[in-house]
Structure formats: C-alpha cells, structure tokens
Design an enzyme around this catalytic site. Structure first.
Site, PDB file in Angstrom:
ATOM      1  N   ASP A   1     -16.539 155.620  -5.295  1.00 53.22           N
ATOM      2  CA  ASP A   1     -16.986 155.129  -6.593  1.00 53.22           C
ATOM      3  C   ASP A   1     -15.789 154.808  -7.486  1.00 53.22           C
ATOM      4  OD1 ASP A   1     -18.161 154.717  -9.072  1.00 53.22           O
ATOM      5  OD2 ASP A   1     -19.560 156.386  -8.871  1.00 53.22           O
TER       6      ASP A   1
ATOM      7  N   GLU B   1     -17.867 132.768  -2.148  1.00 53.18           N
ATOM      8  CA  GLU B   1     -17.900 131.816  -3.252  1.00 53.18           C
ATOM      9  C   GLU B   1     -18.480 130.484  -2.783  1.00 53.18           C
ATOM     10  OE1 GLU B   1     -14.785 129.842  -6.517  1.00 53.18           O
ATOM     11  OE2 GLU B   1     -14.108 131.325  -5.046  1.00 53.18           O
TER      12      GLU B   1
ATOM     13  N   ARG C   1     -15.318 132.634   1.264  1.00 55.39           N
ATOM     14  CA  ARG C   1     -16.544 132.222   1.939  1.00 55.39           C
ATOM     15  C   ARG C   1     -17.767 132.569   1.082  1.00 55.39           C
ATOM     16  NH1 ARG C   1     -17.183 134.968   7.596  1.00 55.39           N
ATOM     17  NH2 ARG C   1     -16.918 136.754   6.209  1.00 55.39           N
TER      18      ARG C   1
ATOM     19  N   ASP D   1     -21.967 142.869  -7.679  1.00 54.79           N
ATOM     20  CA  ASP D   1     -23.413 142.770  -7.475  1.00 54.79           C
ATOM     21  C   ASP D   1     -24.063 142.321  -8.777  1.00 54.79           C
ATOM     22  OD1 ASP D   1     -26.159 143.194  -6.998  1.00 54.79           O
ATOM     23  OD2 ASP D   1     -25.715 144.787  -5.576  1.00 54.79           O
TER      24      ASP D   1
ATOM     25  N   ASP E   1     -20.728 134.115  -9.811  1.00 47.45           N
ATOM     26  CA  ASP E   1     -21.437 132.849  -9.661  1.00 47.45           C
ATOM     27  C   ASP E   1     -22.864 132.957 -10.193  1.00 47.45           C
ATOM     28  OD1 ASP E   1     -22.199 134.563  -7.551  1.00 47.45           O
ATOM     29  OD2 ASP E   1     -22.851 132.876  -6.322  1.00 47.45           O
TER      30      ASP E   1
END
Length: 280
Positions: free
Chosen positions: A148, A247, A245, A171, A207
């Site tokens: 973590d 992205e 990849r 995430d 993204d």
C-alpha cells in the site's frame, strides 16, 4: 477478550477462529519474494484505492522475483523508515505509484540513470516483470515496493525526501458510488506534500475525463501545490513519459489523455513546464 484481527462484516461476535483469511493474504507464492499482505490488513480500516490482483505469474517473472527480490525489492510493512540515500546510492528519488507491468518505468529508468525510481504496486506479475526488465537493461536505479503506497508514504518515507512523484493511469473507479476510492483526493495530497521536497513535481496522467477534472480541481485548490502550467490547465505530455500500451488502448476507445504537473510549494522559484517541440 481481545477483538479478532480480521472480524467479518456483519458478524461482530464471531470468534477469531471462525474467520479464514483469503489465501493471497496468508500463503506466499514466492517464499523469498514479495509478501502476500506485508502490512497486515487488520492495521488498515480505511477504504483502499486499489485491489490486489493475483493473476498468473510467468516462469520468467517468477524467476526474477526469486532471484532479485532480496536485492531490489522491499515489502511495505510500515515497520521502519527507509534510508533512501543508502537504498539508491545518493540518487534523487522519484516515487511511482502503480506501474502495471513496468514497461514505462523501465524506459524512464533507462533514459535517466541519474534518478532513482521507487516503484510501488501490488500486482505480482508486474513486480516480476519490472525486475526482469531492470536486470536485462542493467538498470540499477530501480527498486520495487510491494504493498500500500499510503503506508509507504505515511510510515516509511522521511519528510521532504522525494524529488518527484508519478501517478500514471490510476484506477478510475468509474462508478459514482466508488469515486471515494480514487487516489487523488485532498487527504492524499496532504500526505504527499509532506514527503515531496520543495519544488518537486507530482505528475498525474489519466484517460478518464471526469477523473482528470477531479484531479485538476483538487490539485488547484490545495495550498501546497502550484500548477506548472501558466494557464492553470492540463500539461502537454512530457517527452519523458513513455507512450504505453495501456494508454494506446484508452485512445483506441476514444479517450483523451490528460497530464497534470503540479509542483510542491516552497522552492524560491518554480519554472513553468517547457512544452515539447511540436516538430518532434
């Protein structure tokens, strides 16, 4: 009577022996490699911004974990403060939170051997892959941290010890009810600010449009960070961040990638980011 270390939700009166932890928490897949749950999940009651992924480890990744973990790996157990100067031989250190399979991390390490990269993730195949890539490329400026990143920042890194921080494609937790699990929140920035040296840059990329908007909002509002872009908006993709990849998959889906570069306040002067040459 003491409380059980891992009480089951909805069963407050269950005796400790009634709960069997998941195998990934108790059974090390590589006895001399990364621990299944280095800090012990019972120490953390907060909402996690990640989920451990125990997908298949290839033979090459497993061999790299067995061979290199003792030299280039460390578990985030929260037990002691890391001596970064000793760990990286005096190099300035950038913390990368979440590196996937490690290809971009390896490229950045190879391109800038004068900077140490402390790469933190919970994905065992990715840990093995990054170690293998580092060994293959002779990159001694990479260390892999398992666990973590919040515990790493809070318990194991000295104040103002980082020369930078990278959070690439975290995430997105796209469902509205899960937005509270997103990493880039005011509370995270409070902690990150204490570990970044004055002038050090926090570089985020995503993204997901609404996550980018959230990042820009909370970073702009935070008193310890200043946008390196004069217009107060997103930054062009820096040349040092490799095109990945992952992205490319986002772009194929019609997503727009946004970079955000915010500097820790405290330096006498923070230079605006230089835009890449459009001819390149």
């Amino acid at each position: 009577m003491s409380e059980p270390l891992n009480p089951q939700p909805g069963l407050p009166d269950s005796p400790p022996e009634a709960y069997t932890p998941p195998k990934w928490r108790t059974e090390p897949r590589f006895p001399d490699g990364p621990a299944p749950d280095p800090a012990g999940s019972h120490h953390e009651r907060r909402i996690r911004s990640f989920q451990p992924r125990r997908s298949r480890v290839t033979t090459g990744q497993g061999e790299a974990l067995k061979r290199l973990w003792g030299t280039w790996g460390l578990d985030i157990d929260g037990r002691e403060v890391i001596d970064l100067e000793k760990l990286f031989g005096g190099l300035p250190v950038v913390l990368e939170i979440g590196f996937g399979m490690g290809e971009a991390t390896a490229q950045m390490a190879a391109a800038d051997p004068s900077t140490g990269i402390l790469a933190a993730d919970v994905h065992t195949p990715g840990q093995g892959n990054l170690l293998a890539l580092a060994e293959r490329g002779g990159m001694t400026n990479v260390r892999v941290a398992n666990g973590d990143a919040i515990i790493l920042l809070r318990e194991m890194l000295p104040p103002a010890s980082l020369a930078g921080m990278r959070v690439y494609f975290p995430d997105p937790w796209p469902k509205a009810r899960h937005h509270k699990r997103r990493l880039i929140q005011p509370e995270f920035l409070d902690l990150a600010a204490t570990r970044l040296a004055p002038g050090a840059v926090l570089h985020c990329a995503t993204d997901w449009e609404d996550y980018a908007e959230q990042m820009l909002e909370v970073l702009t509002a935070h008193p310890e960070f200043v946008n390196t872009q004069a217009d107060g908006g997103y930054a062009p993709r820096p040349e040092f961040r490799p095109f990945t990849r992952f992205e490319g998959q986002g772009l194929d889906k019609g997503h727009v990638v946004h970079d955000l570069l915010f500097a820790r306040r405290g330096a006498e002067k923070i230079e605006p980011a230089v835009e890449p040459d459009s001819k390149n």
